[in-house]
Every structure is written in structure tokens, then in C-alpha cells.
Design an enzyme around this catalytic site. Structure first.
Site, PDB file in Angstrom:
ATOM      1  N   ASP A  22       0.816  -1.211   0.000  1.00  0.00           N
ATOM      2  CA  ASP A  22       0.000   0.000   0.000  1.00  0.00           C
ATOM      3  C   ASP A  22       0.854   1.266   0.000  1.00  0.00           C
ATOM      4  O   ASP A  22       1.992   1.262   0.464  1.00  0.00           O
ATOM      5  CB  ASP A  22      -0.920  -0.022   1.240  1.00  0.00           C
ATOM      6  CG  ASP A  22      -2.073   0.953   1.112  1.00  0.00           C
ATOM      7  OD1 ASP A  22      -2.366   1.406  -0.013  1.00  0.00           O
ATOM      8  OD2 ASP A  22      -2.688   1.266   2.155  1.00  0.00           O
ATOM      9  N   ARG A  26      -0.011   7.782  -2.624  1.00  0.00           N
ATOM     10  CA  ARG A  26       0.490   8.870  -1.771  1.00  0.00           C
ATOM     11  C   ARG A  26       1.966   9.153  -2.031  1.00  0.00           C
ATOM     12  O   ARG A  26       2.406  10.286  -2.049  1.00  0.00           O
ATOM     13  CB  ARG A  26       0.263   8.511  -0.284  1.00  0.00           C
ATOM     14  CG  ARG A  26      -1.146   8.828   0.187  1.00  0.00           C
ATOM     15  CD  ARG A  26      -1.467   8.143   1.481  1.00  0.00           C
ATOM     16  NE  ARG A  26      -1.666   6.707   1.272  1.00  0.00           N
ATOM     17  CZ  ARG A  26      -1.720   5.811   2.238  1.00  0.00           C
ATOM     18  NH1 ARG A  26      -1.571   6.192   3.493  1.00  0.00           N
ATOM     19  NH2 ARG A  26      -1.928   4.544   1.958  1.00  0.00           N
ATOM     20  N   HIS A  39       2.640   3.526  -8.830  1.00  0.00           N
ATOM     21  CA  HIS A  39       2.466   2.105  -9.145  1.00  0.00           C
ATOM     22  C   HIS A  39       3.672   1.592  -9.934  1.00  0.00           C
ATOM     23  O   HIS A  39       4.169   0.497  -9.698  1.00  0.00           O
ATOM     24  CB  HIS A  39       1.188   1.883  -9.961  1.00  0.00           C
ATOM     25  CG  HIS A  39      -0.066   2.247  -9.216  1.00  0.00           C
ATOM     26  ND1 HIS A  39      -0.282   1.867  -7.924  1.00  0.00           N
ATOM     27  CD2 HIS A  39      -1.150   2.979  -9.581  1.00  0.00           C
ATOM     28  CE1 HIS A  39      -1.464   2.334  -7.515  1.00  0.00           C
ATOM     29  NE2 HIS A  39      -2.008   3.015  -8.513  1.00  0.00           N
ATOM     30  N   SER A  67      -7.394  -5.299  -5.402  1.00  0.00           N
ATOM     31  CA  SER A  67      -8.542  -5.885  -4.703  1.00  0.00           C
ATOM     32  C   SER A  67      -9.796  -5.781  -5.568  1.00  0.00           C
ATOM     33  O   SER A  67      -9.833  -4.995  -6.529  1.00  0.00           O
ATOM     34  CB  SER A  67      -8.776  -5.152  -3.374  1.00  0.00           C
ATOM     35  OG  SER A  67      -9.310  -3.867  -3.605  1.00  0.00           O
ATOM     36  N   GLU A  69     -12.360  -4.385  -4.734  1.00  0.00           N
ATOM     37  CA  GLU A  69     -12.829  -3.000  -4.546  1.00  0.00           C
ATOM     38  C   GLU A  69     -12.046  -1.997  -5.410  1.00  0.00           C
ATOM     39  O   GLU A  69     -12.563  -0.939  -5.747  1.00  0.00           O
ATOM     40  CB  GLU A  69     -12.698  -2.586  -3.072  1.00  0.00           C
ATOM     41  CG  GLU A  69     -13.726  -3.206  -2.141  1.00  0.00           C
ATOM     42  CD  GLU A  69     -13.427  -4.667  -1.794  1.00  0.00           C
ATOM     43  OE1 GLU A  69     -12.274  -5.108  -1.947  1.00  0.00           O
ATOM     44  OE2 GLU A  69     -14.369  -5.369  -1.394  1.00  0.00           O
ATOM     45  N   ARG A  73     -11.946   2.297  -8.710  1.00  0.00           N
ATOM     46  CA  ARG A  73     -11.082   3.486  -8.861  1.00  0.00           C
ATOM     47  C   ARG A  73     -11.329   4.129 -10.224  1.00  0.00           C
ATOM     48  O   ARG A  73     -11.920   3.516 -11.111  1.00  0.00           O
ATOM     49  CB  ARG A  73      -9.615   3.062  -8.723  1.00  0.00           C
ATOM     50  CG  ARG A  73      -9.299   2.666  -7.294  1.00  0.00           C
ATOM     51  CD  ARG A  73      -7.813   2.577  -7.068  1.00  0.00           C
ATOM     52  NE  ARG A  73      -7.555   2.256  -5.670  1.00  0.00           N
ATOM     53  CZ  ARG A  73      -6.353   2.275  -5.109  1.00  0.00           C
ATOM     54  NH1 ARG A  73      -5.302   2.619  -5.834  1.00  0.00           N
ATOM     55  NH2 ARG A  73      -6.202   1.985  -3.841  1.00  0.00           N
ATOM     56  N   LEU A 133      10.674 -20.491  -4.713  1.00  0.00           N
ATOM     57  CA  LEU A 133       9.645 -19.625  -4.121  1.00  0.00           C
ATOM     58  C   LEU A 133       8.328 -19.689  -4.899  1.00  0.00           C
ATOM     59  O   LEU A 133       8.310 -19.623  -6.123  1.00  0.00           O
ATOM     60  CB  LEU A 133      10.160 -18.172  -4.126  1.00  0.00           C
ATOM     61  CG  LEU A 133       9.163 -17.093  -3.701  1.00  0.00           C
ATOM     62  CD1 LEU A 133       8.838 -17.189  -2.213  1.00  0.00           C
ATOM     63  CD2 LEU A 133       9.701 -15.694  -4.022  1.00  0.00           C
ATOM     64  N   ARG A 190       1.813  -4.851   6.209  1.00  0.00           N
ATOM     65  CA  ARG A 190       1.137  -3.813   5.440  1.00  0.00           C
ATOM     66  C   ARG A 190       1.989  -2.555   5.491  1.00  0.00           C
ATOM     67  O   ARG A 190       2.377  -2.097   6.561  1.00  0.00           O
ATOM     68  CB  ARG A 190      -0.259  -3.496   5.970  1.00  0.00           C
ATOM     69  CG  ARG A 190      -0.942  -2.450   5.074  1.00  0.00           C
ATOM     70  CD  ARG A 190      -2.399  -2.202   5.391  1.00  0.00           C
ATOM     71  NE  ARG A 190      -2.983  -1.360   4.343  1.00  0.00           N
ATOM     72  CZ  ARG A 190      -4.239  -1.399   3.944  1.00  0.00           C
ATOM     73  NH1 ARG A 190      -5.071  -2.246   4.503  1.00  0.00           N
ATOM     74  NH2 ARG A 190      -4.687  -0.589   2.993  1.00  0.00           N
ATOM     75  N   ILE A 197      -7.063  -4.581   7.277  1.00  0.00           N
ATOM     76  CA  ILE A 197      -6.851  -5.775   6.450  1.00  0.00           C
ATOM     77  C   ILE A 197      -7.351  -5.555   5.019  1.00  0.00           C
ATOM     78  O   ILE A 197      -6.906  -6.223   4.093  1.00  0.00           O
ATOM     79  CB  ILE A 197      -7.607  -6.989   7.079  1.00  0.00           C
ATOM     80  CG1 ILE A 197      -7.195  -7.217   8.540  1.00  0.00           C
ATOM     81  CG2 ILE A 197      -7.408  -8.259   6.277  1.00  0.00           C
ATOM     82  CD1 ILE A 197      -5.842  -7.816   8.759  1.00  0.00           C
ATOM     83  N   SER A 198      -8.314  -4.633   4.849  1.00  0.00           N
ATOM     84  CA  SER A 198      -8.847  -4.313   3.517  1.00  0.00           C
ATOM     85  C   SER A 198      -9.218  -5.558   2.697  1.00  0.00           C
ATOM     86  O   SER A 198      -8.859  -5.669   1.524  1.00  0.00           O
ATOM     87  CB  SER A 198      -7.872  -3.425   2.733  1.00  0.00           C
ATOM     88  OG  SER A 198      -7.642  -2.219   3.416  1.00  0.00           O
TER      89      SER A 198
END
Ligand code: IPE
Ligand code: IPE
Ligand code: MG
Length: 248
Positions: A22, A26, A39, A67, A69, A73, A133, A190, A197-198
Site C-alpha cells: 500500500d 500517496r 504504481h 482488490s 474493490e 477506482r 519460491l 502492510r 486488512i482491507s
């Protein structure tokens, strides 16, 4: 070796680390730039942290990239993120493969544009035999979406007499989650100073140690990961028992 890394106990590392990446927007705004610039720079951090986890032989790394959600955007940001996703996968797949990293994706992929789905499927195929991994990208993912999906699929099996209600236990539910192949994360990080937790891995994080840092994702580097690991190693994980029980 970095001084911080030397302090990390390599025998007590989490098997699975999950990260809510996150603060890109900003970070960019603070530099007087557009959110997409953030990004774009976040990809550098992804590369660095994937490398850091691979060096430590961490088995699973889940990154929350988008997400369900986030579809709400502004369109230019959603489109920009999809394009960034596709170019990043295209540019990185060879290096992932060379480093024996296996890519996985969790989320509602039906929401993704066709060209992105195609690129992802190719990358999944290319890396499918790798045994190092496991890099799990949470894309168009949310915990509630996943749980709803699991409940629907279980109900379907019951309806068609392939499953008895009495036989449904935690293992059954686990099998219907999109993370069924992976152990639960022991550590969730986070970035960027939000304490929530979003809608990330709601079920799987039941006993995860949560680590929050103010560092914005585009500034997050291996050293920050080592700090989180040191913090993790100072915790006592009790799983409902008493301190005496777990230390004795
Ligand atoms: C995280 O950074 C990346 C995504 C959610 C895709 P944000 O874009 O949420 O950045 P902030 O939180 O607005 O700073
Ligand atoms: C969570 O970040 C999702 C990802 C990092 C992909 P958000 O920035 O979307 O979360 P909220 O809206 O601040 O809770
Ligand atoms: Mg955010």
C-alpha cells in the site's frame, strides 16, 4: 551481508509471508506526480522483495496487488494498472523462471481484461514446473469474494449429493478456498501506515502475526523486510494457549 540480516534467525523464518503493498498513490502525490507513477515504482519494490524472499528460501510470498474493490477506482488508474500488470509479467517471467520461482494467481480472474488473462496464463504455464519460491499474486482478489465462492461451491456439491453436510469440516472449507494448496501466512505486512486488512485473506490470516510500517510501498526494500522478520521473531505465537504452555 547486511547488519540486520545477520540478526535474522534463518532457522525460524516464516514459510509464508503475505504483503499488502500500500501507499503507491500517496508516494507519487508527495513527489508531485501522478498516482500511476507510484504504481510504476512499486514494481521495483516487488522485484526487490521477491529477490529477498528467494534468497532467504521463503517458500510462499503472497502479494496483494489489486482488490475487488479497486475496480471502483477512476478508469484511467484501473487501465494503467492492468497495462502495468501485463508489461511487468511480460518483462519478468523469464527472470522468475531462471530463479526457479513459480507464479500463482488468486482472485476473480473473470473480471480481468482478456489480454491480461492471456498473459498471466502464459506466465503460469512457463513457471509451473519450478520448485523454489511460490509467488502468489492476489489480483482482483478479496477475502469475502473468496469465501462466498467457497460457500457456493460447497452448496453445489451438497445439492448434487457429492458431499454430506455432516462431513463438512475446516479441511473441507480449506479445499474450496483459492489458497487450498498453500499454508496460512505466519506473517502479514502492510506498508504505508494503514492499520487494516482491507479484505485480504480474511480466513487465512486467523493466526498471522501482523506487522505495520509507515514506509510507503515504493520505498520498501529488503532491509525493511528484515526489520519485519526480526519483529516477527520476537513475538510469542500462542494460538490460544498460555505463555507457559508454548515456552515450556
Ligand atoms: C497500493 O497503493 C496499490 C493498489 C491498491 C493497487 P495505493 O494505490 O492504494 O496507494 P495509496 O494508498 O492511495 O497511497
Ligand atoms: C488494499 O489497498 C489493496 C491493495 C494493496 C491491492 P487499498 O489502498 O485498496 O485499501 P484501502 O482502500 O485503503 O483500505
Ligand atoms: Mg491504498
Amino acid at each position: 551481508m547486511s547488519a540486520l540480516l545477520e540478526k535474522v534467525d534463518q532457522s525460524r523464518l516464516p514459510k509464508h509471508i503475505a504483503i499488502i503493498m500500500d501507499g503507491n498513490g500517496r508516494w507519487a502525490k508527495e513527489k508531485g506526480q501522478d498516482r500511476l507513477f507510484g504504481h510504476f515504482h512499486g514494481v521495483e519494490s516487488v522485484r526487490n522483495i521477491v529477490e529477498g524472499c528467494a534468497e532467504l528460501k521463503i517458500e510462499y510470498l503472497t502479494l496483494y496487488a489489486f482488490s475487488t474493490e479497486n475496480w471502483d477506482r477512476p478508469e484511467y488508474e484501473v487501465v494503467g494498472l492492468m497495462e502495468l500488470l501485463v508489461t511487468t509479467i511480460r518483462n519478468e517471467v523469464e527472470s522468475l523462471d531462471q530463479n526457479n520461482i513459480r507464479l500463482h494467481v488468486i482472485g476473480d480472474l473473470s473480471m480481468l481484461p482478456e489480454y491480461a488473462r492471456k498473459e498471466l496464463n502464459e506466465a503460469l504455464e512457463i513457471t509451473s514446473k519450478n520448485s523454489g519460491l511460490n509467488l502468489i499474486m492476489a489480483l482482483s482478489y478479496s477475502g469475502r469474494w473468496e469465501l462466498l465462492n467457497a460457500v457456493k461451491n460447497i452448496a453445489w456439491e451438497v445439492k448434487h449429493n457429492r458431499l454430506n453436510v455432516e462431513d463438512i469440516d475446516q479441511d473441507t472449507l480449506q479445499q474450496y478456498l483459492c489458497t487450498s494448496e498453500f499454508p496460512d501466512p505466519e506473517l502479514m505486512i502492510r506498508t504505508s501506515g494503514e492499520f487494516r486488512i482491507s479484505n485480504f485473506l480474511l480466513y487465512q490470516l486467523a493466526y498471522a502475526e501482523l506487522y505495520f510500517t509507515n514506509v510507503r510501498w515504493p520505498d520498501f526494500r529488503k532491509e525493511n523486510l528484515y526489520e519485519a522478520l526480526l519483529d516477527f521473531q520476537n513475538r510469542e505465537r500462542r494460538f490460544g494457549k498460555t505463555g507457559e504452555q508454548v515456552s515450556g
